[in-house]
Scaffold this active site. Structure first.
Site, PDB file in Angstrom:
ATOM      1  N   ASP A 134      45.570 -37.124 -41.666  1.00  0.00           N
ATOM      2  CA  ASP A 134      45.387 -38.669 -42.645  1.00  0.00           C
ATOM      3  C   ASP A 134      45.062 -39.749 -41.704  1.00  0.00           C
ATOM      4  O   ASP A 134      45.258 -39.505 -40.419  1.00  0.00           O
ATOM      5  CB  ASP A 134      46.792 -38.758 -43.188  1.00  0.00           C
ATOM      6  CG  ASP A 134      46.866 -39.938 -44.153  1.00  0.00           C
ATOM      7  OD1 ASP A 134      46.730 -41.252 -44.220  1.00  0.00           O
ATOM      8  OD2 ASP A 134      46.926 -39.441 -45.307  1.00  0.00           O
ATOM      9  N   ALA A 146      58.211 -40.556 -42.542  1.00  0.00           N
ATOM     10  CA  ALA A 146      58.203 -39.055 -42.299  1.00  0.00           C
ATOM     11  C   ALA A 146      56.932 -38.558 -42.450  1.00  0.00           C
ATOM     12  O   ALA A 146      56.366 -37.492 -41.511  1.00  0.00           O
ATOM     13  CB  ALA A 146      59.276 -38.471 -43.131  1.00  0.00           C
ATOM     14  N   TYR A 147      56.289 -38.794 -43.635  1.00  0.00           N
ATOM     15  CA  TYR A 147      54.931 -38.414 -43.949  1.00  0.00           C
ATOM     16  C   TYR A 147      53.749 -38.593 -42.753  1.00  0.00           C
ATOM     17  O   TYR A 147      53.310 -37.666 -42.155  1.00  0.00           O
ATOM     18  CB  TYR A 147      54.325 -39.041 -45.182  1.00  0.00           C
ATOM     19  CG  TYR A 147      52.999 -38.630 -45.507  1.00  0.00           C
ATOM     20  CD1 TYR A 147      52.455 -37.679 -46.022  1.00  0.00           C
ATOM     21  CD2 TYR A 147      51.725 -39.362 -45.130  1.00  0.00           C
ATOM     22  CE1 TYR A 147      51.252 -37.143 -46.350  1.00  0.00           C
ATOM     23  CE2 TYR A 147      50.572 -39.048 -45.199  1.00  0.00           C
ATOM     24  CZ  TYR A 147      50.187 -38.062 -46.052  1.00  0.00           C
ATOM     25  OH  TYR A 147      48.848 -37.786 -45.984  1.00  0.00           O
ATOM     26  N   ALA A 148      53.739 -39.728 -42.197  1.00  0.00           N
ATOM     27  CA  ALA A 148      52.895 -40.170 -41.303  1.00  0.00           C
ATOM     28  C   ALA A 148      53.216 -39.441 -40.042  1.00  0.00           C
ATOM     29  O   ALA A 148      52.309 -39.023 -38.971  1.00  0.00           O
ATOM     30  CB  ALA A 148      52.889 -41.817 -40.968  1.00  0.00           C
TER      31      ALA A 148
END
Length: 235
Positions: A134, A146-148
């Site tokens: 991403d 957390a996603y990053a």
């Protein structure tokens, strides 16, 4: 017989578009899906092998690897497209959010890559692993911490697996920003988001399909992340 390409998370968006492109050119595929959608039936009717897989648990990964190995001994490539996008919020447990993001974006590709190494190394020509990361790997995200972080860990797996598996397997990543809006996105959100890149467009899944095919076709790229962000880093 042509070895199949494994595409995780192929029930919608980029994964679905690439699955259809593979079928159109006669490339065998095995796809996974977590949530049933009508597109899965269409893929199956067109010749895809469709496997339900829940990567939220290690048992789910184990069950998938067993099912995959019962269907093929070789793979042309693995496209790690399965993803989730949980935000931090006052109603969520931060530990659960981080564990969920690391499970699907890091543990799953880590274990599948190791388990399928021999399946990728069967032939004489190089095969591929491609991780979908991403744009936020470069910038971080205040709303999706957390996603990053998990996508950054996946980017690092690209480096480690390229070292481990060369020269038999090329390992690369694609880091998209906006590719497709969701149907429920407001006009205000769309306008704001389009201004974040130099190109200022919603490019559509075709640009991701072209990027995936470019990496599969090129014999001299490994350990790299291909940005797919419309010049967002300069906007």
């Amino acid at each position: 017989m042509t070895a199949p390409i494994l595409i995780t998370g192929a029930g919608q968006r980029i994964g679905l578009a690439f699955a259809r492109a593979c079928l159109d050119r006669g490339q065998p595929i095995i796809v996974t899906y977590r949530t049933y959608r009508p597109a899965i039936d269409a893929l199956q009717k067109a010749g895809a092998e469709c496997l339900h897989a829940d990567f939220a648990t290690n048992k789910g990964i184990d069950d998938f690897i067993e099912a995959l190995k019962s269907r093929t001994d070789t793979l042309r490539a693995i496209i790690h497209n399965a993803s989730d996008w949980l935000p931090e919020s006052k109603d969520s447990d931060p530990a659960e959010v981080m564990n969920a993001m690391m499970q699907v974006h890091v543990m799953t590709p880590y274990r599948i890559n190791l388990a399928c190494r021999s399946m990728l190394e069967q032939g004489d020509t190089a095969t591929d692993i491609i991780h979908m990361t991403d744009y936020v790997v470069e910038t971080g995200s205040a709303k999706h911490i957390a996603y990053a972080a998990s996508k950054a860990a996946l980017a690092n797996l690209t480096l480690s697996f390229s070292r481990l598996l060369a020269p038999r397997v090329k390992v690369n990543a694609i880091a998209p920003s906006l590719i497709l809006f969701n149907p429920g996105d407001s006009e205000a959100y769309r306008e704001k988001t389009l201004k974040k890149s130099l190109m200022g467009i919603e490019p559509g899944a075709g640009v991701a399909v072209a990027s995936l095919q470019f990496l599969l076709d090129n014999p001299y790229i490994t350990g790299r992340t291909l940005p797919l962000d419309g010049g967002r880093h300069l906007a």
